[in-house]
Write a protein that holds these residues in place. Structure first.
Motif, PDB file in Angstrom:
ATOM      1  N   UNK A   1      19.273  19.060  19.820  1.00 60.49           N
ATOM      2  CA  UNK A   1      17.978  18.927  20.384  1.00 60.49           C
ATOM      3  C   UNK A   1      17.786  17.292  20.633  1.00 60.49           C
ATOM      4  N   UNK A   2      17.246  16.732  21.707  1.00 58.51           N
ATOM      5  CA  UNK A   2      17.197  15.523  22.208  1.00 58.51           C
ATOM      6  C   UNK A   2      15.686  14.955  22.424  1.00 58.51           C
ATOM      7  N   UNK A   3      14.780  15.987  22.162  1.00 57.21           N
ATOM      8  CA  UNK A   3      13.535  15.504  22.607  1.00 57.21           C
ATOM      9  C   UNK A   3      12.738  16.140  21.476  1.00 57.21           C
ATOM     10  N   UNK A   4      11.415  15.524  21.301  1.00 56.06           N
ATOM     11  CA  UNK A   4      10.220  16.248  20.370  1.00 56.06           C
ATOM     12  C   UNK A   4      10.451  16.116  19.067  1.00 56.06           C
ATOM     13  N   UNK A   5      10.020  16.589  18.071  1.00 53.77           N
ATOM     14  CA  UNK A   5       9.874  16.372  16.572  1.00 53.77           C
ATOM     15  C   UNK A   5      11.146  16.714  16.086  1.00 53.77           C
ATOM     16  N   UNK A   6      12.096  17.572  16.779  1.00 56.61           N
ATOM     17  CA  UNK A   6      13.109  17.986  16.295  1.00 56.61           C
ATOM     18  C   UNK A   6      14.558  17.117  16.882  1.00 56.61           C
ATOM     19  N   UNK A   7      14.125  16.064  17.471  1.00 54.17           N
ATOM     20  CA  UNK A   7      15.293  15.554  18.095  1.00 54.17           C
ATOM     21  C   UNK A   7      16.331  14.804  17.235  1.00 54.17           C
TER      22      UNK A   7
END
Length: 299
Positions: free
Chosen positions: A227-233
């Motif tokens: 994952x490369x974006x958001x809260x789970x980056x």
């Protein structure tokens, strides 16, 4: 029930040591933008020494202590050629030799045993596609291993060996991998192998038998998503699957007596704090499947 008696077992101990002083040279030559050749080799001055103390040797007609030592030089050449008709395509051929010291092997002459020596030939092809994000590879290989230690037929105790055996394997390996979708990477490998005893002066019936622990088919698959974006980056999830076909349980092989295929399912959970630091948790054999190997281990 099956009972095992250790009444006739005796203990012995010893120290085996192998030291190699080596010189290595290699040159990669770009003939032009399409052709490359590789020439190289290694020279090993191999010194081996083993001292064995067997207090019960007298009971079997063997000396109670022995010392094996020796020093000898070995040359291991290698060569290869690579042809690139374009930036996405490669053809290659390679040849090489290598050696593995036969430590822990005792021969009655008192000399150090010669090392195992492998000779390998390989042909291959590689193709990149999807803007070079994916690649397909296929390789053909042929390997011969000489100087394999086998029990000395003139010594029924099994304590001494002769270095005359030979093993041979050949096969094909196919690899597909890369970033199939944004952030999703996969790697799938299939290996088709035939490894057998090609020479055994002690037990001729072993000749032609498949080697233990050498399945004829192996499949390995790995996939990971980052994952490369958001809260789970920074979070990364992975899954793996390994399959190996049936293998022989005895040597010489016994018809119909094989070990079941191995299957191992795994998963990983990782977190990338930055480009230089990553924490990963890995789990293997999630199904708790009993996987036996030919050397008696159970996973």
């Amino acid at each position: 029930s099956l009972g095992v008696s250790y009444a006739g077992a005796f203990w012995s101990n010893g120290v085996a040591r192998a030291v190699s002083r080596s010189i290595y040279a290699q040159d990669l030559i770009n003939l032009n933008e399409n052709w490359r050749i590789l020439i190289g080799g290694r020279y090993d001055l191999l010194a081996q020494r083993e001292r064995v103390f067997d207090p019960f040797g007298a009971l079997t007609g063997e000396p109670t202590s022995s010392l094996s030592k020796g020093t000898k030089g070995y040359l291991s050449p290698r060569a290869g050629i690579l042809y690139r008709p374009d930036e996405e395509t490669q053809f290659f051929a390679a040849y090489g030799k290598s050696l593995i010291p036969n430590t822990g092997v005792r021969i009655q002459s008192g000399e150090a045993p010669p090392p195992q020596q492998d000779t390998q030939y390989e042909l291959g092809f590689r193709r990149e596609f999807m803007d070079r994000k994916m690649s397909f590879e296929v390789g053909l290989f042929d390997i011969t291993r000489d100087n394999v230690a086998i029990p000395n037929p003139a010594n029924p105790s099994g304590f001494y060996s002769v270095v005359t055996g030979q093993q041979h394997s050949h096969g094909i390996e196919v690899n597909l991998g890369g970033e199939i979708l944004p952030n999703l990477k996969i790697n799938a490998v299939a290996t088709f192998l035939h490894a057998l005893v090609s020479k055994d002066d002690n037990i001729p019936s072993q000749q032609g038998s498949d080697l233990l622990g050498a399945p004829r088919r192996v499949y390995n698959f790995n996939a990971s998503y980052a994952f490369d974006s958001g809260d789970v980056k920074g979070l990364e999830l992975g899954v793996s699957y390994y399959y190996a076909s049936r293998v022989e349980a005895t040597l010489p092989n016994t018809y119909g007596f094989t070990l079941a295929p191995q299957q191992i399912l795994g998963a990983t959970l990782g977190y990338n704090f930055n480009d230089n630091l990553k924490l990963e948790l890995a789990a293997a054999n999630l199904t708790n499947r009993p996987n036996f190997t030919s050397n008696g281990a159970l996973y």
